[in-house]
Design an enzyme around this catalytic site. Structure first.
Site, mmCIF file in Angstrom:
data_model
loop_
_atom_site.group_PDB
_atom_site.id
_atom_site.type_symbol
_atom_site.label_atom_id
_atom_site.label_comp_id
_atom_site.label_asym_id
_atom_site.label_seq_id
_atom_site.Cartn_x
_atom_site.Cartn_y
_atom_site.Cartn_z
ATOM 1 N N HIS A 59 0.855 -1.194 0.000
ATOM 2 C CA HIS A 59 0.000 0.000 0.000
ATOM 3 C C HIS A 59 0.883 1.233 0.000
ATOM 4 C CE1 HIS A 59 0.837 -0.438 4.284
ATOM 5 N NE2 HIS A 59 0.150 0.633 4.604
ATOM 6 N N ASP A 63 5.517 4.671 5.148
ATOM 7 C CA ASP A 63 6.410 3.701 5.808
ATOM 8 C C ASP A 63 6.472 2.360 5.077
ATOM 9 O OD1 ASP A 63 3.677 3.425 6.811
ATOM 10 O OD2 ASP A 63 4.475 1.977 8.252
ATOM 11 N N HIS A 137 -7.516 -1.961 6.066
ATOM 12 C CA HIS A 137 -6.678 -0.811 6.416
ATOM 13 C C HIS A 137 -7.329 0.417 5.772
ATOM 14 C CE1 HIS A 137 -2.932 0.537 8.121
ATOM 15 N NE2 HIS A 137 -2.413 0.971 6.983
ATOM 16 N N ASP A 158 -0.309 -4.096 6.315
ATOM 17 C CA ASP A 158 -0.968 -3.427 7.438
ATOM 18 C C ASP A 158 -2.446 -3.794 7.393
ATOM 19 O OD1 ASP A 158 1.404 -2.201 7.984
ATOM 20 O OD2 ASP A 158 0.681 -0.147 7.738
ATOM 21 N N HIS A 214 6.272 -5.194 11.806
ATOM 22 C CA HIS A 214 5.654 -3.868 11.908
ATOM 23 C C HIS A 214 5.559 -3.485 13.383
ATOM 24 C CE1 HIS A 214 2.867 -0.488 11.069
ATOM 25 N NE2 HIS A 214 3.332 -0.553 9.831
HETATM 26 ZN ZN LIG Z 1 -0.362 1.557 6.553
#
Ligand SMILES: [Zn+2]
Length: 258
Positions: A59, A63, A137, A158, A214
């Site tokens: 995505h 980060d 997400h 994520d 993460h």
């Molecule tokens: Zn994210």
């Protein structure tokens, strides 16, 4: 397949790790999965600067992708002239996002990277069979299942709680699963997983090994591990930058509870 954790710091780089980035190697092919802050530096300890064959982005949060802008600079202004285009698989809008990092426009980015929009389904990249699906997400985000010669890696990207993640991870040998939150009253739904939720997903999917990643620098690592240990009975550990996983790597890791 050899999986090297380049960056496992959640949301921003930590003192010991860049943000999200993983190097997958098989049959001489090098695939980078996510390219977060600081990843390009550490990546050069594990692969030649110009030796990447493909890049996948889960995505477009910074980060997970901002160092693709830095990598564009490295390929565009290489000694001896610009380097050939590299395939990049990402959500729709990836080219424009990366152009925003470099400041030289989308056309300049398109000259160095060949973009393919991800959509739920399976496709081949080099020797890898990759299956992606939407996870949970706030921006469009893909979880991954990557298979090579019968060995199966799943990567959560994520996500909040997600049945799609359980499907992607079904029977996987290794699940790299995000664990951004610790148990507490301020956990926000549909954003990230707690370590306990990550472990519950791993348990439902029946994965052979769970590596939590993460990991946000302000969280206590030991508490993260301890909160995951209850719901997942198998080999469990925390990602660190430089950790090597996959067939041939140590598969039995110490349990959090000994
Ligand atoms: Zn994210």
């Amino acid at each position: 397949m050899r999986v090297t954790v380049i960056g496992c710091s959640g949301s921003f780089p930590g003192p010991d790790s860049p943000a999200s980035c993983y190097l997958l190697e098989a049959e001489g092919f090098r695939l980078v999965m996510d390219f977060g802050n600081g990843a390009l530096g550490v990546l050069q300890r594990h692969a030649g600067l110009y030796d990447l064959d493909a890049i996948c982005l889960s995505h477009l949060h910074a980060d997970h992708c901002v160092d693709l802008g830095a990598y564009w600079v490295a390929r565009q202004y290489a000694p001896g002239g610009p380097r050939p285009s590299v395939p990049v698989y990402g959500p729709p809008g990836t080219a424009e996002r990366v152009a925003g990092f470099g400041g030289e426009g989308t056309e300049a980015v398109l000259a160095r990277f060949g973009f393919t929009d991800l959509a739920p389904g399976a496709f081949e990249v080099g020797p890898f069979l990759i299956t992606v699906d939407h996870v949970n997400h706030p921006v469009e985000t893909f979880g991954f299942r990557v298979e090579h010669h019968g060995w199966r890696l799943a990567y959560s990207a994520d996500t909040g709680e997600s049945d799609a993640l359980v499907r992607l991870a079904e029977g996987a040998d290794l699940l790299l699963c995000e664990a951004s939150f610790l148990d507490g009253p301020d956990v926000r739904p549909n954003l990230h997983l707690t370590a306990r939720q990550a472990a519950a997903h791993a348990s439902r999917a029946g994965v052979g090994q769970l590596v939590l990643t993460h990991l946000v620098p302000w969280n206590d690592r030991e508490r993260t591990l301890a909160e995951a240990a209850g719901p997942y009975p198998g080999p469990l550990s925390l990602a660190t930058s430089g950790l090597v996983l996959g067939p041939g790597a140590p598969s039995t890791l110490p349990r959090a509870d000994g």
